[in-house]
Design a protein around this motif. Structure first.
Motif, PDB file in Angstrom:
ATOM      1  N   GLU A   1      -3.773  -4.716  -1.408  1.00  0.00           N
ATOM      2  CA  GLU A   1      -4.538  -5.305  -0.294  1.00  0.00           C
ATOM      3  C   GLU A   1      -5.996  -4.859  -0.440  1.00  0.00           C
ATOM      4  O   GLU A   1      -6.479  -3.957   0.230  1.00  0.00           O
ATOM      5  CB  GLU A   1      -3.930  -4.837   1.027  1.00  0.00           C
ATOM      6  CG  GLU A   1      -2.477  -5.287   1.191  1.00  0.00           C
ATOM      7  CD  GLU A   1      -1.722  -4.527   2.268  1.00  0.00           C
ATOM      8  OE1 GLU A   1      -2.230  -3.471   2.717  1.00  0.00           O
ATOM      9  OE2 GLU A   1      -0.626  -4.964   2.639  1.00  0.00           O
TER      10      GLU A   1
ATOM     11  N   THR B   1       0.839  -1.196   0.000  1.00  0.00           N
ATOM     12  CA  THR B   1       0.000   0.000   0.000  1.00  0.00           C
ATOM     13  C   THR B   1       0.874   1.246   0.000  1.00  0.00           C
ATOM     14  O   THR B   1       1.921   1.276   0.656  1.00  0.00           O
ATOM     15  CB  THR B   1      -0.901   0.002   1.251  1.00  0.00           C
ATOM     16  OG1 THR B   1      -1.752  -1.155   1.219  1.00  0.00           O
ATOM     17  CG2 THR B   1      -1.748   1.252   1.323  1.00  0.00           C
TER      18      THR B   1
ATOM     19  N   ASP C   1      -8.908  -6.435  -0.037  1.00  0.00           N
ATOM     20  CA  ASP C   1     -10.003  -7.096   0.678  1.00  0.00           C
ATOM     21  C   ASP C   1     -10.512  -6.332   1.896  1.00  0.00           C
ATOM     22  O   ASP C   1     -11.528  -6.712   2.481  1.00  0.00           O
ATOM     23  CB  ASP C   1      -9.567  -8.502   1.120  1.00  0.00           C
ATOM     24  CG  ASP C   1      -9.273  -9.405  -0.067  1.00  0.00           C
ATOM     25  OD1 ASP C   1      -9.940  -9.214  -1.108  1.00  0.00           O
ATOM     26  OD2 ASP C   1      -8.391 -10.264   0.044  1.00  0.00           O
ATOM     27  N   ASP C   2      -9.815  -5.282   2.294  1.00  0.00           N
ATOM     28  CA  ASP C   2     -10.247  -4.526   3.467  1.00  0.00           C
ATOM     29  C   ASP C   2     -10.299  -3.038   3.130  1.00  0.00           C
ATOM     30  O   ASP C   2      -9.441  -2.252   3.535  1.00  0.00           O
ATOM     31  CB  ASP C   2      -9.305  -4.785   4.644  1.00  0.00           C
ATOM     32  CG  ASP C   2      -9.929  -4.378   5.975  1.00  0.00           C
ATOM     33  OD1 ASP C   2     -10.925  -3.619   5.951  1.00  0.00           O
ATOM     34  OD2 ASP C   2      -9.420  -4.798   7.031  1.00  0.00           O
ATOM     35  N   LEU C   3     -11.327  -2.666   2.395  1.00  0.00           N
ATOM     36  CA  LEU C   3     -11.477  -1.284   1.945  1.00  0.00           C
ATOM     37  C   LEU C   3     -11.681  -0.330   3.124  1.00  0.00           C
ATOM     38  O   LEU C   3     -11.175   0.799   3.121  1.00  0.00           O
ATOM     39  CB  LEU C   3     -12.648  -1.190   0.968  1.00  0.00           C
ATOM     40  CG  LEU C   3     -12.702   0.041   0.056  1.00  0.00           C
ATOM     41  CD1 LEU C   3     -11.440   0.151  -0.784  1.00  0.00           C
ATOM     42  CD2 LEU C   3     -13.938  -0.018  -0.832  1.00  0.00           C
ATOM     43  N   ASP C   4     -12.396  -0.767   4.130  1.00  0.00           N
ATOM     44  CA  ASP C   4     -12.655   0.094   5.293  1.00  0.00           C
ATOM     45  C   ASP C   4     -11.367   0.466   6.006  1.00  0.00           C
ATOM     46  O   ASP C   4     -11.202   1.599   6.482  1.00  0.00           O
ATOM     47  CB  ASP C   4     -13.618  -0.597   6.261  1.00  0.00           C
ATOM     48  CG  ASP C   4     -15.036  -0.689   5.709  1.00  0.00           C
ATOM     49  OD1 ASP C   4     -15.377   0.141   4.842  1.00  0.00           O
ATOM     50  OD2 ASP C   4     -15.784  -1.590   6.136  1.00  0.00           O
ATOM     51  N   LYS C   5     -10.445  -0.488   6.098  1.00  0.00           N
ATOM     52  CA  LYS C   5      -9.161  -0.229   6.743  1.00  0.00           C
ATOM     53  C   LYS C   5      -8.370   0.822   5.963  1.00  0.00           C
ATOM     54  O   LYS C   5      -7.754   1.719   6.554  1.00  0.00           O
ATOM     55  CB  LYS C   5      -8.359  -1.527   6.847  1.00  0.00           C
ATOM     56  CG  LYS C   5      -7.007  -1.375   7.527  1.00  0.00           C
ATOM     57  CD  LYS C   5      -6.279  -2.708   7.599  1.00  0.00           C
ATOM     58  CE  LYS C   5      -4.907  -2.558   8.227  1.00  0.00           C
ATOM     59  NZ  LYS C   5      -4.167  -3.855   8.267  1.00  0.00           N
TER      60      LYS C   5
ATOM     61  N   SER D   1      -3.204   0.201  -3.601  1.00  0.00           N
ATOM     62  CA  SER D   1      -2.936  -0.972  -2.770  1.00  0.00           C
ATOM     63  C   SER D   1      -3.237  -2.259  -3.515  1.00  0.00           C
ATOM     64  O   SER D   1      -4.126  -2.308  -4.380  1.00  0.00           O
ATOM     65  CB  SER D   1      -3.793  -0.909  -1.495  1.00  0.00           C
ATOM     66  OG  SER D   1      -3.517  -2.009  -0.649  1.00  0.00           O
TER      67      SER D   1
ATOM     68  N   LYS E   1      -9.662   3.129   4.025  1.00  0.00           N
ATOM     69  CA  LYS E   1     -10.353   4.406   4.193  1.00  0.00           C
ATOM     70  C   LYS E   1      -9.964   5.085   5.501  1.00  0.00           C
ATOM     71  O   LYS E   1      -9.727   6.300   5.544  1.00  0.00           O
ATOM     72  CB  LYS E   1     -11.867   4.193   4.144  1.00  0.00           C
ATOM     73  CG  LYS E   1     -12.410   3.884   2.752  1.00  0.00           C
ATOM     74  CD  LYS E   1     -13.922   3.701   2.795  1.00  0.00           C
ATOM     75  CE  LYS E   1     -14.477   3.417   1.397  1.00  0.00           C
ATOM     76  NZ  LYS E   1     -15.940   3.203   1.407  1.00  0.00           N
ATOM     77  N   GLU E   2      -9.879   4.319   6.566  1.00  0.00           N
ATOM     78  CA  GLU E   2      -9.514   4.882   7.855  1.00  0.00           C
ATOM     79  C   GLU E   2      -8.080   5.402   7.851  1.00  0.00           C
ATOM     80  O   GLU E   2      -7.774   6.463   8.398  1.00  0.00           O
ATOM     81  CB  GLU E   2      -9.699   3.838   8.962  1.00  0.00           C
ATOM     82  CG  GLU E   2     -11.146   3.509   9.267  1.00  0.00           C
ATOM     83  CD  GLU E   2     -11.949   4.743   9.672  1.00  0.00           C
ATOM     84  OE1 GLU E   2     -11.458   5.505  10.542  1.00  0.00           O
ATOM     85  OE2 GLU E   2     -13.046   4.956   9.113  1.00  0.00           O
TER      86      GLU E   2
END
Length: 375
Positions: free
Chosen positions: A140, A30, A142-146, A138, A148-149
């Protein structure tokens, strides 16, 4: 080397918009930065190694990137400065005989994340409409929310001082020590081709770190001074602005390019602002108001100086304007040998319309050198 199976990748913009693509191979993971685009058809290696692009995710609008490989002699600094690359078609093979690496090998050697197969036409259109903003690329996915944060925690480019990240740590010399003219250069993100252009015009240059005082820059009695291009917001560069003020007060010649142009404006009390999109490419039209001639220029900046304040300043004169949006592309002081431009006269691979600016600087150095000899 060709990658038959590419990992999924994405670009997430600060407003939540997502563009999907593929990893080009090599580095995975990322990378964060401000997303911007460059419209140049050639010169991708020079773009990637330009210190002015530090902290930015680069979108290349040309459909094919990497097709002529890379050559060590064509880098503008010692390593890749962009935060990451976003392109449409990534070329693993190259056809240029004098290339020494493929682009993939070059990016791998510089630990730079790159993604391809992105709809760059749609992406550039979106950036044009919504402005430059922070983003993340990225593999990575599979974890879009992570993502975004994490993106929310990233500081914006406005107010961000980045010159210290790319400047030399110690002063160094460039060119022939027996050259006719001596130039002290303030490195706030200097490109090698600027130094080459000065050196081939009979200059011996001493390059100083970004926070060097005028007293130290003047300690070896130069004929003139130069303030370089560089990344980030110019307003936090308080030391550089003060150094520019002191150089101006010394009555020695001073030439500034891009970030250096903005620093000279700030030293004269003219404010700067962050542009909605910035100018990045090798086909920007500029008019020289002194000659009436047009120039095709290479540009790379996300900040500009205030035109109204420049026009009303009693000691400043606008010398060049950008013909697309009428922003200030060049200025000079009326009673001092001080001038600057908001574009790159040293552009490599081109265009070369504005190389005459280096010759103008040499004329000022010749006058300064003659005065120094008479004293």
């Amino acid at each position: 080397m060709k990658y038959q199976s590419k990992k999924k990748a994405l670009l997430l913009l600060a407003d939540g918009t997502v563009f999907y693509g593929k990893s080009v191979g090599g580095k995975e993971g990322t990378s964060f930065g401000e997303v911007c685009f460059n419209t140049g058809m050639t010169g991708y290696q020079e773009i990637f190694t330009d210190p002015s692009y530090f902290g930015q995710l680069m979108v290349t609008t040309n459909a094919h990137i990497g097709n002529y490989g890379t050559n060590e002699d064509e880098s503008e600094s010692d390593n890749v400065k962009i935060a990451g690359l976003i392109c449409k078609n990534f070329s693993y093979d190259y056809s240029r005989p004098d290339a020494d690496k493929s682009l993939l090998e070059f990016l791998e050697a510089n630990n730079t994340l790159a993604i391809s197969d992105v709809d760059t036409r749609a992406l550039v259109g979106y950036i044009r409409d919504h402005g430059a903003m922070n983003a993340v690329i990225s593999t990575e996915v599979d974890d879009l929310d992570k993502l975004k944060e994490a993106l929310k925690e990233m500081p914006g480019m406005e107010g961000l001082e980045l010159a210290s990240k790319v400047s030399t740590q110690e002063a160094y010399f460039f060119g022939d020590e027996n050259a006719t003219y001596k130039v002290s250069a303030l490195d706030i993100g200097i490109k090698k081709n600027i130094l080459r252009n000065l050196a081939k015009r009979d200059c011996y240059i001493k390059v100083f770190p970004y926070d060097t005082s005028f007293e130290e820059m003047g300690s070896w009695n130069p004929d003139g001074y130069f303030i370089s291009n560089g990344p980030g917001d110019p307003e936090p560069l308080k030391n550089a602005i003060q150094t520019a003020k002191d150089i101006i007060a010394s009555d020695k010649p001073l030439f500034g390019i891009c970030l250096g142009h903005q620093v000279i404006a700030l030293a004269n009390g003219v404010s700067t602002y962050k542009m909605y999109n910035g100018h990045r490419g090798i086909n920007h039209p500029v008019k020289n108001l002194l000659t009436g001639k047009g120039e095709i220029t290479s540009q790379n900046h996300g900040f500009a100086i205030n035109r109204e304040e420049t026009e009303s300043h009693p000691e400043l004169e606008i010398t060049h304007v950008h013909l697309n949006d009428h922003t200030v592309a060049g200025l000079r002081m009326k009673n001092k040998d001080v001038f600057s431009v908001q574009y790159h006269p040293e552009a490599s691979p081109g265009p070369h319309d504005a190389e005459y600016l280096f010759d103008q600087f040499i004329e000022l150095l010749a006058k300064s050198s003659k005065v120094k000899q008479e004293v």
